[in-house]
Design an enzyme around this catalytic site. Structure first.
Site, PDB file in Angstrom:
ATOM      1  N   ARG A 130       0.866  -1.192   0.000  1.00  0.00           N
ATOM      2  CA  ARG A 130       0.000   0.000   0.000  1.00  0.00           C
ATOM      3  C   ARG A 130       0.895   1.231   0.000  1.00  0.00           C
ATOM      4  NH1 ARG A 130      -5.033   2.074   3.627  1.00  0.00           N
ATOM      5  NH2 ARG A 130      -5.996   0.561   2.223  1.00  0.00           N
ATOM      6  N   HIS A 156      -7.555   0.668  -6.207  1.00  0.00           N
ATOM      7  CA  HIS A 156      -7.771  -0.044  -4.941  1.00  0.00           C
ATOM      8  C   HIS A 156      -8.515  -1.356  -5.273  1.00  0.00           C
ATOM      9  CE1 HIS A 156      -7.927  -0.762  -0.788  1.00  0.00           C
ATOM     10  NE2 HIS A 156      -8.761   0.178  -0.367  1.00  0.00           N
ATOM     11  N   GLN A 187     -10.442  -3.629  -2.690  1.00  0.00           N
ATOM     12  CA  GLN A 187     -11.686  -2.996  -2.238  1.00  0.00           C
ATOM     13  C   GLN A 187     -12.828  -3.304  -3.204  1.00  0.00           C
ATOM     14  OE1 GLN A 187     -12.127  -0.708   0.635  1.00  0.00           O
ATOM     15  NE2 GLN A 187     -14.235  -1.229   0.130  1.00  0.00           N
ATOM     16  N   ASP A 201     -16.574   8.528  -1.552  1.00  0.00           N
ATOM     17  CA  ASP A 201     -15.284   8.326  -0.881  1.00  0.00           C
ATOM     18  C   ASP A 201     -14.934   9.654  -0.218  1.00  0.00           C
ATOM     19  OD1 ASP A 201     -12.796   7.298  -0.131  1.00  0.00           O
ATOM     20  OD2 ASP A 201     -11.875   7.569  -2.112  1.00  0.00           O
ATOM     21  N   CYS A 228     -15.961   2.889   1.093  1.00  0.00           N
ATOM     22  CA  CYS A 228     -14.830   2.013   1.466  1.00  0.00           C
ATOM     23  C   CYS A 228     -14.422   2.205   2.922  1.00  0.00           C
ATOM     24  CB  CYS A 228     -13.654   2.268   0.537  1.00  0.00           C
ATOM     25  SG  CYS A 228     -13.031   3.970   0.578  1.00  0.00           S
ATOM     26  N   ARG A 267     -13.967  -7.200   3.067  1.00  0.00           N
ATOM     27  CA  ARG A 267     -12.550  -6.989   2.718  1.00  0.00           C
ATOM     28  C   ARG A 267     -11.750  -8.230   3.070  1.00  0.00           C
ATOM     29  NH1 ARG A 267     -10.236  -2.290   2.397  1.00  0.00           N
ATOM     30  NH2 ARG A 267      -8.810  -3.511   1.131  1.00  0.00           N
TER      31      ARG A 267
HETATM   32  N1  NVA Z   1      -9.393   7.500  -1.572  1.00  0.00           N
HETATM   33  C1  NVA Z   1      -9.063   7.068  -0.225  1.00  0.00           C
HETATM   34  C2  NVA Z   1      -9.398   5.632  -0.033  1.00  0.00           C
HETATM   35  C3  NVA Z   1      -9.116   5.087   1.354  1.00  0.00           C
HETATM   36  C4  NVA Z   1      -9.426   3.636   1.515  1.00  0.00           C
HETATM   37  C5  NVA Z   1      -7.593   7.324   0.029  1.00  0.00           C
HETATM   38  O1  NVA Z   1      -6.769   7.052  -0.854  1.00  0.00           O
HETATM   39  O2  NVA Z   1      -7.269   7.833   1.107  1.00  0.00           O
HETATM   40  N1   CP Z   2     -11.078   0.846   2.869  1.00  0.00           N
HETATM   41  C1   CP Z   2      -9.792   0.770   3.260  1.00  0.00           C
HETATM   42  O1   CP Z   2      -8.882   0.481   2.475  1.00  0.00           O
HETATM   43  O2   CP Z   2      -9.614   1.013   4.574  1.00  0.00           O
HETATM   44  P1   CP Z   2      -8.210   1.164   5.332  1.00  0.00           P
HETATM   45  O3   CP Z   2      -7.582   2.429   4.831  1.00  0.00           O
HETATM   46  O4   CP Z   2      -8.562   1.207   6.785  1.00  0.00           O
HETATM   47  O5   CP Z   2      -7.360  -0.028   4.982  1.00  0.00           O
END
Ligand code: NVA
Ligand code: CP
Length: 329
Positions: free
Chosen positions: A106, A133, A136, A228, A269, A314
């Site tokens: 990540r 993602h 997800q 989101d 998400c 998830r």
């Molecule tokens: N768009 C958000 C998704 C988090 C799961 C981010 O990248 O922070």
């Molecule tokens: N939805 C998601 O990816 O959550 P986290 O950032 O908590 O992993």
């Protein structure tokens, strides 16, 4: 279906049949977990979890899934390892694949997870980049399929930042699986044209429609309404003001859900700013006087909201990705 040895970097790399297979495999693994059927078939194996950004769901999902499959896991957080400061991604990949059977990443650009995959001879899984993602998406599709009993022919409306990881990923998965995808947002936040063109090709094959509009009435008849956060991890604090201005008309409110219809569900998400019970939520309230952002607390807490089913899924879907790419037993 044999996905052994495959990386999981973006759903662009997977056929509709492969994506549906992973969703159905996750449903089966979920059922087995509920029934207490042991699935520790990957005993003796280990996976590395690289997190250059924070996480609750993704980290926990990978750790629990690995444990259920009988595997060990090592968490490498944003600080404390050599990654990025003293050691390149290419060198990190070549070290980790000597010790681990799979690597989750990540972080920031999609090119980083691709570099990791290029230099690693074990599967690499994308746990979120700026662009995509994909794990997800499997969780969202499983949640939708559990609720409606099907995917093809449904309509999914996405409000908010449609040019980042969540918006891009919805457009890919919907166009591949025959779900009509409607973006309702300020046009400055439409997805990039190259990706739209690519997805229109997928959509032609699946029978899906892609609509990009600033007209909020386009949510009418949507089966699924998604949004989101307005500012994603890694984006600068300075963008809050312009995002609040651009996205406030696209907040998921009771009126928006009413336009979609009584049978529509709401997905997010998570994490989500639907109240002021977080540090950032409180800070935004003090600076801009708003007590919610992308979704109202009323919608978030309503019966139409399936966000916690989605969060649970998830784990089951990530387990399916690990299980399938390491080779089913
Ligand atoms: N768009 C958000 C998704 C988090 C799961 C981010 O990248 O922070
Ligand atoms: N939805 C998601 O990816 O959550 P986290 O950032 O908590 O992993």
């Amino acid at each position: 279906m044999n996905l052994k040895g495959r990386d999981f970097l973006t759903l662009k790399d997977f056929t509709p049949e492969e994506i549906e297979y992973l969703i159905d495999l996750a449903a089966d693994l979920k059922d087995k977990k509920k029934k207490g059927v042991p699935m520790d078939v990957h005993r003796g194996k280990n996976i590395a979890l690289i997190f250059e950004k924070s996480s609750t769901r993704t980290r926990c999902a990978f750790e629990v899934a690995a444990s259920d499959l009988g595997m060990g896991s090592t968490y490498l957080g944003p600080t404390g390892s050599q990654i990025g400061t003293k050691e390149s991604i290419a060198d990190t990949a070549r070290v980790l694949c000597r010790m681990y059977e799979g690597i989750e990443y990540r972080g920031y650009g999609q090119e980083i997870v691709e570099e990791l995959a290029k230099y690693s001879d074990v599967p690499v899984w994308n746990g979120l980049t700026n662009e995509y993602h994909p794990t997800q998406m499997l969780a969202d599709m499983l949640t939708i399929k559990e609720h409606f009993g099907k995917l093809k022919g449904l309509k999914l409306a996405y409000l908010g930042d449609a040019r980042y990881n969540m918006g891009n990923s919805y457009m890919v998965v919907c166009s591949k699986l025959g779900i009509d995808y409607v973006v309702c947002t300020n046009k400055a936040y439409f997805p990039n044209e190259e990706l739209v063109a690519q997805c229109r090709e997928y959509a032609e094959a699946s029978g899906a429609q892609i609509t990009l509009t600033e007209d909020i009435d386009a949510v009418a008849g949507a089966d699924i309404v998604c949004t989101d956060v307005w500012v994603s991890m890694g984006e600068p604090d300075e963008v809050w003001e312009e995002r609040i201005k651009a996205f406030t008309p696209y907040k998921v409110t009771k009126d928006v859900m009413k336009k979609a219809g009584p049978n529509a569900i709401f997905l997010h998400c998570l994490p989500s700013f639907h109240d002021v019970k977080t540090k950032i939520g409180q800070d935004i309230y003090e600076r801009f006087g708003i007590a919610d952002m992308e979704v109202t607390d009323e919608v978030f807490e309503s019966g139409q909201s399936k966000v916690f089913d989605e969060a649970e899924n998830r784990m089951h879907t990530i387990k399916a990705v690990i299980y399938a790419t390491l080779g089913e037993k």
